[in-house]
Design a protein around this motif. Structure first.
Motif, short mmCIF file in Angstrom:
data_model
loop_
_atom_site.label_atom_id
_atom_site.label_comp_id
_atom_site.label_asym_id
_atom_site.label_seq_id
_atom_site.Cartn_x
_atom_site.Cartn_y
_atom_site.Cartn_z
N PHE A 1 -4.44 8.76 0.50
CA PHE A 1 -3.32 9.61 0.07
C PHE A 1 -3.13 10.76 1.05
CE2 PHE A 1 -1.01 12.75 -2.28
CZ PHE A 1 -0.23 12.06 -3.20
N ALA A 2 -4.24 11.42 1.42
CA ALA A 2 -4.16 12.57 2.32
C ALA A 2 -3.66 12.15 3.70
CB ALA A 2 -5.52 13.25 2.42
N ARG A 3 -4.09 10.98 4.19
CA ARG A 3 -3.61 10.50 5.48
C ARG A 3 -2.10 10.24 5.43
NH1 ARG A 3 -8.35 7.31 5.47
NH2 ARG A 3 -7.14 5.50 4.74
N ALA A 4 -1.63 9.71 4.32
CA ALA A 4 -0.21 9.34 4.21
C ALA A 4 0.68 10.57 3.99
CB ALA A 4 -0.03 8.36 3.06
N PHE A 5 0.27 11.47 3.10
CA PHE A 5 1.14 12.58 2.71
C PHE A 5 0.81 13.90 3.40
CE2 PHE A 5 1.76 9.66 -0.85
CZ PHE A 5 3.14 9.72 -1.02
N ALA B 1 -2.94 18.44 -4.66
CA ALA B 1 -1.91 19.40 -4.25
C ALA B 1 -0.50 18.88 -4.49
CB ALA B 1 -2.08 19.75 -2.77
N THR B 2 -0.40 17.73 -5.13
CA THR B 2 0.91 17.11 -5.36
C THR B 2 1.62 17.79 -6.52
OG1 THR B 2 0.13 14.98 -4.54
CG2 THR B 2 2.11 14.96 -5.91
N ARG C 1 0.84 -1.21 0.00
CA ARG C 1 0.00 0.00 0.00
C ARG C 1 0.87 1.25 0.00
NH1 ARG C 1 -2.23 -0.64 4.68
NH2 ARG C 1 -3.85 -2.05 3.90
N ARG C 2 1.93 1.26 0.83
CA ARG C 2 2.80 2.43 0.92
C ARG C 2 3.54 2.69 -0.39
NH1 ARG C 2 7.91 2.78 1.66
NH2 ARG C 2 8.18 0.68 2.49
N VAL C 3 4.15 1.64 -0.97
CA VAL C 3 4.91 1.84 -2.20
C VAL C 3 3.99 2.24 -3.35
CG1 VAL C 3 6.38 0.69 -3.90
CG2 VAL C 3 6.78 0.31 -1.47
N MET C 4 2.80 1.68 -3.39
CA MET C 4 1.86 2.07 -4.43
C MET C 4 1.44 3.54 -4.29
SD MET C 4 1.50 -0.29 -6.58
CE MET C 4 1.61 -2.07 -6.87
N LEU C 5 1.31 4.01 -3.04
CA LEU C 5 1.00 5.43 -2.83
C LEU C 5 2.18 6.30 -3.25
CD1 LEU C 5 -0.94 5.38 0.56
CD2 LEU C 5 -1.85 6.07 -1.67
N GLU C 6 3.39 5.84 -2.96
CA GLU C 6 4.57 6.60 -3.42
C GLU C 6 4.59 6.68 -4.94
OE1 GLU C 6 7.84 5.78 0.14
OE2 GLU C 6 7.97 4.64 -1.72
N ARG C 7 4.31 5.56 -5.58
CA ARG C 7 4.28 5.57 -7.05
C ARG C 7 3.20 6.51 -7.57
NH1 ARG C 7 2.87 0.42 -10.86
NH2 ARG C 7 0.81 0.87 -10.01
N HIS D 1 7.79 12.20 -3.18
CA HIS D 1 6.90 11.04 -3.26
C HIS D 1 7.22 9.97 -2.21
CE1 HIS D 1 10.36 9.65 -5.72
NE2 HIS D 1 10.04 8.46 -5.24
N ARG D 2 8.21 10.20 -1.35
CA ARG D 2 8.59 9.18 -0.37
C ARG D 2 7.81 9.35 0.93
NH1 ARG D 2 14.90 7.44 -0.09
NH2 ARG D 2 15.08 6.58 -2.19
N LEU D 3 7.44 8.20 1.52
CA LEU D 3 6.80 8.15 2.82
C LEU D 3 7.76 7.49 3.82
CD1 LEU D 3 3.28 6.92 1.66
CD2 LEU D 3 3.83 9.20 2.57
#
Length: 303
Positions: free
Chosen positions: A91-95, A101-102, A55-61, A108-110
């Motif tokens: 996305f908003a929770r992670a970033f 707004a990206t 999930r994290r890497v896919m969000l980074e991508r 793009h890293r978490l």
């Protein structure tokens, strides 16, 4: 790169991140393991459960794709989300900001417990254990590979047909001032002798003579000069001496050389000679490795 070398962690990560492996069961099937064993193995090796890692890497991508022009809708579908709203919330929770707004400046890293990140355009990046390697660590890797590969070559050719080792290619030179290097033995002798010559200049010693035809003697000379060479490089790095100049009184007339340039010169032509020696050995029908530093580093990491 050695084709048969297996990187089990990378195999598990591939199973996690494959486009078709959206569930833990699909990931485990691709890795030929039970979901329990797959999850336990990857969590132990990567410090993150497989579903969370995916999930994290896919969000980074997705963040990288959006920053480079992909629509939020397309990025959501590529990341495996069934709805754009669900993707936007995740996305908003992670970033800390919505996908809209990206930009290229938002990154793009978490945060990752294992240093595994999406690396554009389609690869992974795994951070090293010690953070960013310093310049002296890179120099050390280059220098240690050079002396280790020379030693490996000398050991290898001690068992080859002397005709292949001493077969001559008349007129061949690497550097005009070093003289003819017409055989595999000549190339290896020059590789050892070059370090001896430069150390003599640095230490103010007499000009050494090049070894001729005796592979055992050449190997012994390499063992001795390699230790001195590595020690010199280490001292130079510790003392911040790379811009110091060495006046080479062995030249006629004497010349001065920047110490960092000397090391770069030696590494450059040592690599050339070692690769050329391998090429000539193959021409004679000898099967030999590539001398790839990636293979050398892999062997060191598993020894």
């Amino acid at each position: 790169m050695t084709e048969n070398r297996r990187d089990r962690l990378r195999e598990l990560l591939d199973a996690v991140l494959d486009e078709q492996h959206a569930t833990l069961g699909a990931m485990a099937d691709a890795a030929y393991a039970s979901p329990f064993h797959f999850s336990r193995t990857l969590s132990s090796g990567a410090g993150e459960p497989p579903v969370a890692l995916r999930r994290r890497v896919m969000l980074e991508r997705a963040a990288w794709r959006i920053a480079h022009g992909t629509s939020v809708t397309d990025a959501a579908l590529e990341a495996g989300y069934e709805s754009v709203d669900g993707f936007a919330r995740a996305f908003a929770r992670a970033f800390g900001h919505p996908p809209s707004a990206t930009t290229s400046g938002t990154g793009h890293r978490l945060p990752a417990p294992n240093g595994v990140h999406f690396h554009p355009p389609t690869n992974l990046w795994i951070d090293g254990d010690g953070g960013r390697p310093t310049a002296h660590e890179l120099v050390a890797t280059l220098v240690h590979h050079d002396v280790a590969d020379t030693a490996a070559l000398l050991e290898y050719v001690s068992g080859v047909d002397p005709a292949a080792l001493h077969h001559r290619r008349p007129g061949h030179t690497v550097l005009p001032w070093d003289g003819p290097e017409e055989s595999v033995f000549d190339l290896l002798a020059a590789t050892v002798w070059t370090k001896e010559v430069w150390l003599a200049a640095i230490e103010g010693a007499d000009q050494p003579q090049r070894c001729t035809r005796d592979i055992a003697a050449l190997a012994a000379r390499h063992t001795e000069v390699a230790a001195r060479w590595v020690a010199m490089v280490r001292r130079s790095d510790e003392n911040g001496a790379w811009s110091d100049r060495v006046v080479d009184a062995l030249c006629e007339p004497p010349e001065s050389f920047v110490l960092g340039g000397i090391v770069t010169h030696v590494l450059t032509f040592s690599a050339h000679r070692r690769l050329l020696a391998r090429s000539w050995l193959r021409e004679s029908g000898t099967d030999i490795d590539d001398g790839d530093p990636l293979d050398w580093l892999a062997r060191r990491s598993t020894s």
